[in-house]
Design an enzyme around this catalytic site. Structure first.
Site, PDB file in Angstrom:
ATOM      1  N   ASP A   9       0.864  -1.169   0.000  1.00 56.93           N
ATOM      2  CA  ASP A   9       0.000   0.000   0.000  1.00 56.93           C
ATOM      3  C   ASP A   9       0.909   1.230   0.000  1.00 56.93           C
ATOM      4  O   ASP A   9       2.070   1.163   0.422  1.00 56.93           O
ATOM      5  CB  ASP A   9      -0.876  -0.019   1.255  1.00 56.93           C
ATOM      6  CG  ASP A   9      -1.618   1.276   1.463  1.00 56.93           C
ATOM      7  OD1 ASP A   9      -2.415   1.651   0.585  1.00 56.93           O
ATOM      8  OD2 ASP A   9      -1.380   1.920   2.499  1.00 56.93           O
ATOM      9  N   TYR A  11      -0.166   5.050   0.748  1.00 59.05           N
ATOM     10  CA  TYR A  11      -0.388   6.136   1.702  1.00 59.05           C
ATOM     11  C   TYR A  11      -0.589   5.617   3.121  1.00 59.05           C
ATOM     12  O   TYR A  11      -1.501   4.853   3.393  1.00 59.05           O
ATOM     13  CB  TYR A  11      -1.584   6.978   1.254  1.00 59.05           C
ATOM     14  CG  TYR A  11      -1.344   7.619  -0.094  1.00 59.05           C
ATOM     15  CD1 TYR A  11      -0.415   8.651  -0.230  1.00 59.05           C
ATOM     16  CD2 TYR A  11      -2.001   7.168  -1.229  1.00 59.05           C
ATOM     17  CE1 TYR A  11      -0.165   9.225  -1.462  1.00 59.05           C
ATOM     18  CE2 TYR A  11      -1.760   7.744  -2.474  1.00 59.05           C
ATOM     19  CZ  TYR A  11      -0.829   8.771  -2.584  1.00 59.05           C
ATOM     20  OH  TYR A  11      -0.581   9.337  -3.812  1.00 59.05           O
ATOM     21  N   ARG A  39      -7.602  13.064   6.173  1.00 58.48           N
ATOM     22  CA  ARG A  39      -7.392  11.649   5.892  1.00 58.48           C
ATOM     23  C   ARG A  39      -8.675  10.858   6.133  1.00 58.48           C
ATOM     24  O   ARG A  39      -9.041   9.976   5.342  1.00 58.48           O
ATOM     25  CB  ARG A  39      -6.259  11.117   6.770  1.00 58.48           C
ATOM     26  CG  ARG A  39      -5.998   9.622   6.651  1.00 58.48           C
ATOM     27  CD  ARG A  39      -5.583   9.213   5.254  1.00 58.48           C
ATOM     28  NE  ARG A  39      -5.093   7.836   5.224  1.00 58.48           N
ATOM     29  CZ  ARG A  39      -4.897   7.137   4.114  1.00 58.48           C
ATOM     30  NH1 ARG A  39      -5.183   7.674   2.939  1.00 58.48           N
ATOM     31  NH2 ARG A  39      -4.420   5.915   4.172  1.00 58.48           N
ATOM     32  N   SER A 114      -2.434   0.724  -4.853  1.00 56.52           N
ATOM     33  CA  SER A 114      -2.895   1.878  -4.088  1.00 56.52           C
ATOM     34  C   SER A 114      -4.172   2.485  -4.645  1.00 56.52           C
ATOM     35  O   SER A 114      -4.467   2.392  -5.837  1.00 56.52           O
ATOM     36  CB  SER A 114      -1.793   2.942  -4.089  1.00 56.52           C
ATOM     37  OG  SER A 114      -2.240   4.151  -3.509  1.00 56.52           O
ATOM     38  N   ASN A 115      -4.902   3.150  -3.743  1.00 57.27           N
ATOM     39  CA  ASN A 115      -6.029   3.986  -4.156  1.00 57.27           C
ATOM     40  C   ASN A 115      -5.583   5.177  -4.991  1.00 57.27           C
ATOM     41  O   ASN A 115      -6.395   5.787  -5.697  1.00 57.27           O
ATOM     42  CB  ASN A 115      -6.760   4.524  -2.924  1.00 57.27           C
ATOM     43  CG  ASN A 115      -7.711   3.516  -2.307  1.00 57.27           C
ATOM     44  OD1 ASN A 115      -8.103   2.543  -2.933  1.00 57.27           O
ATOM     45  ND2 ASN A 115      -8.088   3.757  -1.051  1.00 57.27           N
TER      46      ASN A 115
END
Length: 218
Positions: A9, A11, A39, A114-115
């Protein structure tokens, strides 16, 4: 069993999302609260958009979350100041042990899942001098939904050509750990905050507090 690939991942795992607000020198208000709420809203919006089936890429989601956070906290910020924070999000700082950890794991493919949008991920990786480590940088933009959708976790074995159970997926987010484990990956939880696992019926295969601890756990 030694993993045939490591998938990270981005972040919160490789990159410190809270390093971004440090650059907001001209912004007044509780910047720590702003970072935390930004966040929180960012993640909430990814989940809500996934459920609504109304995908927007992570850059747009991140900006919407920022605007929601400053409004909720009653922080006065101009469009230029908000744009400055968004531009800083393209250059988050890597956690101090990242390079040492990646050095130690070379020999099998390393990847990011990742997003983040492709633009955001490329910028963050390049800013921290990590381009040479990763065989693949995989964005959810390929499937137009967000973690913890199984469609996202399926990208890693599809792209790398490695079965999910032979991939070690590494994340600092406990909900992400649960999602990856549910899909079928072996999972390492980098529990930086000494938090508690979500009660979703899945737990990590390994738990560490720093990424450079991974080699000693294999």
């Amino acid at each position: 069993m030694t993993p045939r690939a490591f998938v990270f991942d981005a972040y919160g795992t490789l990159f410190d999302v809270h390093s971004v607000v440090v650059r907001a020198a001209n912004l007044t208000g509780d910047l720590q609260a702003l970072s935390a709420l930004w966040r929180q809203k960012q993640l909430e919006y990814t989940w809500l958009r996934s459920l609504m089936e109304r995908y927007q890429d992570f850059w747009d989601v991140t900006e919407a979350a920022l605007r929601a956070a400053v409004t909720q906290l009653k922080i006065q910020a101009s469009d230029a100041e908000l744009d400055g924070l968004m531009q800083a999000y393209l250059r988050p700082s890597a956690f101090p042990e990242v390079t040492e950890a990646l050095d130690a794991l070379q020999g099998v493919p390393l990847a990011i899942l990742s997003n983040g949008s492709p633009k955001m991920l490329a910028s963050a990786v390049q800013h921290n001098g990590l381009m040479s480590y990763f065989a693949e940088i995989i964005s959810v933009d390929q499937v137009k939904t967000y973690k913890p959708s199984p469609r996202v976790y399926a990208l890693a074995p599809e792209v790398l050509g490695v079965p999910p159970e032979e991939i070690l997926f590494v994340s600092s987010n406990s909900w992400d750990v649960a999602g990856a484990k549910s899909f079928g990956h072996k999972v390492c939880w980098c529990n930086r905050s000494q938090g508690h696992m979500e009660h979703l019926g899945f737990s990590a295969d390994l738990t560490i507090s720093r990424l450079d601890q991974i080699p000693d756990c294999l």
